[in-house]
Each structure stands twice: as structure tokens, then as C-alpha cells.
Motif scaffolding. Structure first.
Motif, PDB file in Angstrom:
ATOM      1  N   PHE A  39       0.955  -1.442  -0.374  1.00 20.97           N
ATOM      2  CA  PHE A  39      -0.314   0.301   0.299  1.00 20.97           C
ATOM      3  C   PHE A  39       0.922   1.040  -0.169  1.00 20.97           C
ATOM      4  O   PHE A  39       1.841   1.116   0.929  1.00 20.97           O
ATOM      5  CB  PHE A  39      -1.126   0.117   0.986  1.00 20.97           C
ATOM      6  N   TYR A  51       0.431   5.199   1.257  1.00 17.01           N
ATOM      7  CA  TYR A  51      -0.232   6.543   1.251  1.00 17.01           C
ATOM      8  C   TYR A  51       0.647   7.506   1.692  1.00 17.01           C
ATOM      9  O   TYR A  51       2.031   7.731   1.044  1.00 17.01           O
ATOM     10  CB  TYR A  51      -0.291   6.212   3.166  1.00 17.01           C
ATOM     11  N   GLN A  95       0.902  11.143   4.151  1.00 14.56           N
ATOM     12  CA  GLN A  95       0.313  11.952   5.141  1.00 14.56           C
ATOM     13  C   GLN A  95       0.243  13.235   5.899  1.00 14.56           C
ATOM     14  O   GLN A  95       1.258  13.383   5.627  1.00 14.56           O
ATOM     15  CB  GLN A  95       0.540  11.121   6.582  1.00 14.56           C
ATOM     16  N   GLY A  97      -4.994  13.815   8.294  1.00 12.65           N
ATOM     17  CA  GLY A  97      -4.901  11.885   8.184  1.00 12.65           C
ATOM     18  C   GLY A  97      -4.240  11.254   7.383  1.00 12.65           C
ATOM     19  O   GLY A  97      -3.336  12.035   6.586  1.00 12.65           O
ATOM     20  N   LEU A  98      -3.917   9.768   7.563  1.00 10.50           N
ATOM     21  CA  LEU A  98      -3.487   8.207   6.326  1.00 10.50           C
ATOM     22  C   LEU A  98      -4.437   8.650   5.012  1.00 10.50           C
ATOM     23  O   LEU A  98      -5.394   8.203   5.114  1.00 10.50           O
ATOM     24  CB  LEU A  98      -3.345   7.542   6.809  1.00 10.50           C
ATOM     25  N   LEU A 120      -5.070   6.785   1.827  1.00 14.40           N
ATOM     26  CA  LEU A 120      -4.394   5.933  -0.085  1.00 14.40           C
ATOM     27  C   LEU A 120      -4.230   5.805  -1.305  1.00 14.40           C
ATOM     28  O   LEU A 120      -5.714   6.712  -1.673  1.00 14.40           O
ATOM     29  CB  LEU A 120      -5.784   4.824   0.980  1.00 14.40           C
ATOM     30  N   PHE A 165      -2.904   0.813  -4.099  1.00 14.30           N
ATOM     31  CA  PHE A 165      -2.921  -0.716  -3.129  1.00 14.30           C
ATOM     32  C   PHE A 165      -2.594  -1.079  -4.563  1.00 14.30           C
ATOM     33  O   PHE A 165      -3.190  -1.638  -5.805  1.00 14.30           O
ATOM     34  CB  PHE A 165      -3.425  -1.283  -2.419  1.00 14.30           C
ATOM     35  N   ASP A 181      -8.144   6.218  -2.599  1.00 11.39           N
ATOM     36  CA  ASP A 181      -9.191   7.758  -2.777  1.00 11.39           C
ATOM     37  C   ASP A 181      -8.575   8.575  -3.013  1.00 11.39           C
ATOM     38  O   ASP A 181      -8.969   9.349  -3.211  1.00 11.39           O
ATOM     39  CB  ASP A 181      -9.381   7.877  -1.274  1.00 11.39           C
ATOM     40  N   MET A 198       4.139  13.630   3.442  1.00 11.68           N
ATOM     41  CA  MET A 198       4.664  12.297   4.113  1.00 11.68           C
ATOM     42  C   MET A 198       4.049  11.071   3.306  1.00 11.68           C
ATOM     43  O   MET A 198       3.395  11.309   3.789  1.00 11.68           O
ATOM     44  CB  MET A 198       4.472  12.029   6.028  1.00 11.68           C
ATOM     45  N   LEU A 258       4.505   6.729   3.059  1.00 11.35           N
ATOM     46  CA  LEU A 258       3.790   5.894   4.212  1.00 11.35           C
ATOM     47  C   LEU A 258       4.256   4.285   3.461  1.00 11.35           C
ATOM     48  O   LEU A 258       2.625   4.811   2.654  1.00 11.35           O
ATOM     49  CB  LEU A 258       3.583   5.780   4.965  1.00 11.35           C
ATOM     50  N   PHE A 269       3.981  -1.288   8.598  1.00 14.73           N
ATOM     51  CA  PHE A 269       4.351   0.564   7.615  1.00 14.73           C
ATOM     52  C   PHE A 269       6.110   0.424   7.649  1.00 14.73           C
ATOM     53  O   PHE A 269       6.744  -0.031   8.636  1.00 14.73           O
ATOM     54  CB  PHE A 269       3.429   1.905   8.507  1.00 14.73           C
TER      55      PHE A 269
END
Lengths: 112, 113
Positions: free
Chosen positions: A33, A35, A37, A42-43, A45, A48, A59, A88, A90, A103
Motif C-alpha cells: 500500500f 499512503y 499523510q 490523516g492517512l 490511501l 494498493f 482515494d 509524508m 508511507l 509500515f
């Protein structure tokens, strides 16, 4: 222990550059995945992958693409970096779809 | 719409002062609720998975519980090293994207000596 590594901890790029973020996991996990941030959001996506050469949009896939040529490696590509992609990033992996995700340490990308 | 809501957004505790963090969710058909800890500038670290109402998991000073609508992360006698952001995430039982997690925005915990 599961280990997820990311190619860079910090990265600074110019607007319009093509950017590659690499992620490698060493536990033979099926799923990987990406992500991003951001403070207050928040995190989220991005993409994936359930298997080699497979990918699914998350998203916020716009402006990004991914590549998974080998099971252990999942790359995130910014085709033409823009300042709103400063974030950031991840990477995570999980053994099966119902397992927990592990992660990596993250890549702090700044686009100038 | 938000499927996972965490409260409070920030919490300051004195060392030894026990408290709880809340994670409420609205997904239909839960297939796992996950707790993570995240230190500044680092990736989230997995703590617990809960699958069914009534389930509890413990690790050192942390205990996670689950009901049909929410989960609590109880912190007993916290220490300064427990300071971090705690993230909650849920996975749906059904749908076309079975593998993905839906994250809350986290609770930033500060424990001062």
C-alpha cells in the motif's frame, strides 16, 4: 520481524520533475500500500496492490502511478511533481488482505 | 463521510494519570479494528487487532477493547515515553476493496513528568 524499507527518508524535488519512491518488504507479503499523510487530513490511501503486476486505486490516485514488477517491491511514481504533493509518504504491507499492515519509516517529500 | 472518528484530538496527561482514547466507527460489517502508535516523523507501529465485540488485548500499559460501535485504548499509569499519536483504523467485511484500512485522524497524547 517484518521489515518495510523506503528508499529515502527525505527528498527535495523541483516542480515538474518525475519522482520515484521505492518500497521493499522482506516478509513475502502479498499486499502492499501507498499512503500520504498530511496534518489535519490523516492517512489517505493512494494506491494498493494485491499481487505482482496488479494495482488498485485508492482515494487520491490523481497525479500518481505505481509499479509492482516483483512481489517485494512497490514503487510510487509522481509523473510531474507539483507543490501540492509535498507530504509524508508511507508504504505498508500485509501478508493477506485480512492481516494487519506494517509500515515503513516514511519519506518526507518536499516539492519546490 | 467519516467512517472512523477519534477523540479527543489531543490529550495531555501527567505521568501516572490513567485515561482512555476513543475510536468510534460507522462501517457496516467490521472485519477488524486496528490500533497503531506513531512517533513524530516515523511510520505507524502496529499495536493491536480486535475482531469482535467484547474482545480485549493488552500490551504493557495499553489495553484495547471493542464494542459494536467503538473501541477504547486504555492507558494505565502512563509514562513520558508513551507520548505519541495513536491511530485507529477499521476494515470492512464486504465490498470491492476488502484489503484496505480506513484510518481515523488520531489522538495526540502527551505525557509530562
Amino acid at each position: 520481524d517484518v521489515k518495510v524499507t523506503q528508499s529515502s527518508r527525505y527528498l527535495v524535488k523541483r516542480t515538474g520533475e518525475k519522482v520515484f519512491l521505492e518500497c521493499v518488504q522482506d516478509m513475502d507479503h502479498e499486499n502492499m500500500f501507498w499512503y500520504r499523510q498530511d496534518p489535519g487530513l490523516g492517512l489517505r490511501l493512494i494506491y494498493f496492490s494485491y499481487d505482482v503486476k496488479m494495482k488498485e486505486k485508492g482515494d487520491i490516485p490523481e497525479g500518481y502511478s505505481v509499479s509492482r514488477e516483483k512481489k517485494e517491491r512497490f514503487s510510487l511514481i509522481l509523473e510531474s511533481a507539483s507543490t501540492n504533493q509535498t507530504s509524508m509518504y508511507l508504504c505498508a504491507s500485509s501478508r493477506q488482505i485480512y492481516n494487519e499492515q506494517f509500515f515503513g519509516p516514511g519519506t518526507r517529500l518536499t516539492v519546490l | 463521510e467519516d467512517q472512523v472518528t477519534q477523540s479527543p484530538e489531543a490529550l495531555r496527561l501527567q505521568e501516572g494519570e490513567s485515561s482512555s482514547l476513543n475510536c468510534s466507527y460507522t462501517v457496516s460489517g467490521l472485519r477488524g479494528l486496528f490500533w497503531y502508535r506513531q512517533d513524530p516523523g516515523k511510520g505507524p507501529e502496529f499495536l493491536f487487532t480486535l475482531y469482535s465485540a467484547g474482545e480485549e488485548k493488552e500490551k504493557e500499559r495499553l489495553k484495547a477493547t471493542l464494542t459494536k460501535k467503538e473501541s477504547f485504548l486504555h492507558i494505565t499509569a502512563p509514562k513520558p515515553e508513551d507520548s505519541a499519536t495513536y491511530l485507529c483504523a477499521v476494515r470492512r467485511k464486504r465490498g470491492s476493496t476488502l484489503g484496505r484500512l480506513y484510518f481515523g485522524r488520531g489522538t495526540q497524547l502527551t505525557v509530562w513528568p
